[in-house]
Design a protein around this motif. Structure first.
Motif, mmCIF file in Angstrom:
data_model
loop_
_atom_site.group_PDB
_atom_site.id
_atom_site.type_symbol
_atom_site.label_atom_id
_atom_site.label_comp_id
_atom_site.label_asym_id
_atom_site.label_seq_id
_atom_site.Cartn_x
_atom_site.Cartn_y
_atom_site.Cartn_z
ATOM 1 N N LYS A 6 0.830 -1.210 0.000
ATOM 2 C CA LYS A 6 0.000 0.000 0.000
ATOM 3 C C LYS A 6 0.862 1.256 0.000
ATOM 4 C CE LYS A 6 -3.664 -0.524 2.739
ATOM 5 N NZ LYS A 6 -4.422 -0.818 3.998
ATOM 6 N N ASP A 7 2.108 1.085 -0.461
ATOM 7 C CA ASP A 7 3.089 2.162 -0.435
ATOM 8 C C ASP A 7 4.081 1.935 -1.570
ATOM 9 O OD1 ASP A 7 4.314 4.441 0.568
ATOM 10 O OD2 ASP A 7 4.437 3.680 2.618
ATOM 11 N N ASN A 8 5.032 2.842 -1.746
ATOM 12 C CA ASN A 8 6.082 2.667 -2.749
ATOM 13 C C ASN A 8 7.435 2.547 -2.054
ATOM 14 O OD1 ASN A 8 4.137 3.054 -4.778
ATOM 15 N ND2 ASN A 8 4.485 5.268 -4.812
ATOM 16 N N GLY A 9 8.328 1.722 -2.602
ATOM 17 C CA GLY A 9 9.647 1.588 -2.000
ATOM 18 C C GLY A 9 10.325 0.292 -2.368
ATOM 19 N N ILE A 10 11.193 -0.178 -1.468
ATOM 20 C CA ILE A 10 11.916 -1.432 -1.642
ATOM 21 C C ILE A 10 11.334 -2.463 -0.672
ATOM 22 C CG2 ILE A 10 14.163 -2.579 -1.558
ATOM 23 C CD1 ILE A 10 13.955 -0.462 -3.746
ATOM 24 N N ILE A 11 10.939 -3.611 -1.174
ATOM 25 C CA ILE A 11 10.365 -4.637 -0.296
ATOM 26 C C ILE A 11 11.484 -5.428 0.387
ATOM 27 C CG2 ILE A 11 10.199 -6.551 -1.961
ATOM 28 C CD1 ILE A 11 7.441 -5.460 0.509
ATOM 29 N N ALA A 12 11.277 -5.723 1.644
ATOM 30 C CA ALA A 12 12.259 -6.507 2.402
ATOM 31 C C ALA A 12 11.520 -7.338 3.459
ATOM 32 C CB ALA A 12 13.277 -5.597 3.078
ATOM 33 N N GLY A 13 12.041 -8.531 3.698
ATOM 34 C CA GLY A 13 11.450 -9.403 4.705
ATOM 35 C C GLY A 13 10.667 -10.568 4.136
ATOM 36 N N VAL A 14 10.724 -10.750 2.826
ATOM 37 C CA VAL A 14 9.999 -11.865 2.198
ATOM 38 C C VAL A 14 10.557 -13.206 2.694
ATOM 39 C CG1 VAL A 14 9.374 -12.986 0.025
ATOM 40 C CG2 VAL A 14 9.471 -10.487 0.154
ATOM 41 N N ASP A 15 11.869 -13.319 2.685
ATOM 42 C CA ASP A 15 12.483 -14.562 3.159
ATOM 43 C C ASP A 15 12.242 -14.767 4.652
ATOM 44 O OD1 ASP A 15 13.403 -15.241 0.659
ATOM 45 O OD2 ASP A 15 15.411 -14.394 0.965
ATOM 46 N N PHE A 16 12.205 -13.670 5.403
ATOM 47 C CA PHE A 16 11.905 -13.783 6.829
ATOM 48 C C PHE A 16 10.476 -14.256 7.031
ATOM 49 C CE2 PHE A 16 10.443 -11.938 10.895
ATOM 50 C CZ PHE A 16 11.289 -12.639 11.747
ATOM 51 N N ALA A 17 9.544 -13.736 6.237
ATOM 52 C CA ALA A 17 8.140 -14.161 6.326
ATOM 53 C C ALA A 17 8.030 -15.664 6.115
ATOM 54 C CB ALA A 17 7.298 -13.412 5.303
ATOM 55 N N ARG A 18 8.796 -16.182 5.166
ATOM 56 C CA ARG A 18 8.770 -17.624 4.905
ATOM 57 C C ARG A 18 9.228 -18.393 6.153
ATOM 58 N NH1 ARG A 18 11.312 -17.336 0.733
ATOM 59 N NH2 ARG A 18 9.616 -17.490 -0.783
ATOM 60 N N LEU B 46 3.845 -8.932 9.291
ATOM 61 C CA LEU B 46 3.617 -7.541 8.893
ATOM 62 C C LEU B 46 4.530 -6.582 9.645
ATOM 63 C CD1 LEU B 46 -0.274 -7.405 8.544
ATOM 64 C CD2 LEU B 46 1.421 -7.240 6.712
ATOM 65 N N ASN B 47 4.640 -6.736 10.959
ATOM 66 C CA ASN B 47 5.499 -5.836 11.734
ATOM 67 C C ASN B 47 6.931 -5.869 11.223
ATOM 68 O OD1 ASN B 47 3.331 -5.158 13.315
ATOM 69 N ND2 ASN B 47 4.031 -6.236 15.146
ATOM 70 N N ALA B 48 7.431 -7.072 10.972
ATOM 71 C CA ALA B 48 8.810 -7.231 10.506
ATOM 72 C C ALA B 48 8.989 -6.664 9.106
ATOM 73 C CB ALA B 48 9.207 -8.701 10.541
ATOM 74 N N MET B 49 8.087 -7.024 8.193
ATOM 75 C CA MET B 49 8.249 -6.589 6.808
ATOM 76 C C MET B 49 8.047 -5.080 6.646
ATOM 77 S SD MET B 49 6.723 -9.588 4.340
ATOM 78 C CE MET B 49 7.405 -8.708 2.930
ATOM 79 N N GLN B 50 7.143 -4.507 7.406
ATOM 80 C CA GLN B 50 6.927 -3.064 7.306
ATOM 81 C C GLN B 50 8.179 -2.295 7.712
ATOM 82 O OE1 GLN B 50 3.341 -2.876 9.739
ATOM 83 N NE2 GLN B 50 2.089 -2.436 7.951
ATOM 84 N N ARG B 51 8.805 -2.730 8.802
ATOM 85 C CA ARG B 51 10.015 -2.040 9.264
ATOM 86 C C ARG B 51 11.210 -2.352 8.361
ATOM 87 N NH1 ARG B 51 11.391 1.369 12.699
ATOM 88 N NH2 ARG B 51 13.504 1.528 13.548
ATOM 89 N N MET B 52 11.374 -3.619 7.996
ATOM 90 C CA MET B 52 12.491 -3.985 7.126
ATOM 91 C C MET B 52 12.407 -3.266 5.779
ATOM 92 S SD MET B 52 12.955 -8.082 7.871
ATOM 93 C CE MET B 52 14.402 -8.259 6.814
ATOM 94 N N SER B 53 11.211 -3.161 5.242
ATOM 95 C CA SER B 53 11.035 -2.493 3.946
ATOM 96 C C SER B 53 11.350 -1.001 4.045
ATOM 97 C CB SER B 53 9.608 -2.702 3.429
ATOM 98 O OG SER B 53 9.360 -4.070 3.186
ATOM 99 N N ALA B 54 10.981 -0.389 5.162
ATOM 100 C CA ALA B 54 11.296 1.030 5.357
ATOM 101 C C ALA B 54 12.805 1.243 5.423
ATOM 102 C CB ALA B 54 10.638 1.526 6.642
#
Length: 286
Positions: A47-59, A105-113
């Motif tokens: 719901k934002d623009n940027g660099i995604i991070a935490g996909v592997d962590f989510a897995r 969500l908490n992890a990916m939102q912060r990691m992506s930021a």
């Protein structure tokens, strides 16, 4: 730096502690209204623009919560995302998806930021020799995630913690009785304990730089809170005797100018302590 095994252990500890903190004796909201046999599917919506991070962590989180959960990934860590993009689907027991949702969500939102801010800073350094470093100014308990996000964004990790590198800053120098005493005692300590750790020493002025250079065995000099002109002079003074690092209030507006002074590294605590989380959502799919 810490080993891959140590890093993975940190991630496992983060997941275990987060689940303990969030789930406790059960996700009673889900247990109350969703049958244990119910299967579901959800999508990670950007719901934002940027660099995604935490996909592997989510897995990792999904597999820890329930090995029957499976992910189908469309966008990998480090890729640019825009509002409306779907990063992955997760499928399996509905109760398990909900149990893992908030941690993911908490992890990916912060990691992506963090990855987004890091990429912005790295882009500003393009064409220079300077590399971007993070610091220990991280959120207690989730340092591994935040430093991972810096790497995803194109930065490099400084020391992970107090145990994997020697860094003699102003207080160490003052408490030890001066630059030379601090370095001499440190080298003796490393010899006595049979430890192979790199030594970084902070310099507050040119006199301290000169004194550091008179001592052997220093890996990098931290040129802290110098202005542009003094940084250029410091870099010339140090030459190729050891590596150089600038730090101290360096911002998006000033980072390129410091890089053009010729330093090898710039470290920024802002990468991890001053970010606004990326807006992400995990939505059920019918």
């Amino acid at each position: 730096m810490i080993s891959e095994a140590q890093f993975n252990n940190e991630l496992e500890l983060i997941i275990a502690n987060a689940i303990r903190e969030d789930v406790g004796d059960g996700d009673h909201s889900s247990l109350a209204c969703i049958p244990a046999t119910a299967m579901g599917k959800a999508k990670l919506l950007v719901k934002d623009n940027g660099i995604i991070a935490g996909v592997d962590f989510a897995r990792m989180v999904f597999k820890t919560v329930d090995k029957n959960l499976s992910m189908k990934t469309f966008i990998k860590d480090g890729r640019t995302v825009q509002k409306g993009d779907v990063v992955f689907y997760v499928e399996g027991p509905s109760q398990s998806i909900l149990k893992a949702e908030r941690l993911v969500l908490n992890a990916m939102q912060r990691m992506s930021a963090i990855a987004t801010k890091t990429k912005k800073y790295v882009d500003l350094l393009e064409g220079t020799k300077t590399k971007l470093l993070d610091t220990r100014k991280t959120t207690p308990g989730i340092r591994a995630l935040e430093k991972w996000a810096v790497k995803i964004g194109g930065g490099e990790n400084h020391r992970f913690a107090l145990y994997d590198m020697i860094m003699l800053k102003d207080n160490h120098i003052d408490f030890a009785g001066g630059v030379t005493k601090a370095i001499t005692k440190t080298k003796q300590y490393l010899q006595d304990t049979n430890k192979d750790l790199k030594i970084i020493v902070e310099a507050r002025d040119f006199n301290e730089i000169k004194e550091i250079l008179e001592n052997e065995g220093v890996y990098r000099i931290l040129i802290d809170n110098f202005n542009y002109e003094d940084t250029k002079k410091a870099v010339a003074m140090i030459g190729d005797k050891c590596l150089t690092e600038s730090s101290g209030g360096i911002t998006e507006a000033s980072i390129r100018e410091y890089a053009l002074c010729g330093v090898d590294y710039i470290s920024s605590g802002a990468l991890t302590h001053s970010v606004n989380n990326m807006d992400l959502s995990l939505k059920a799919v019918e």
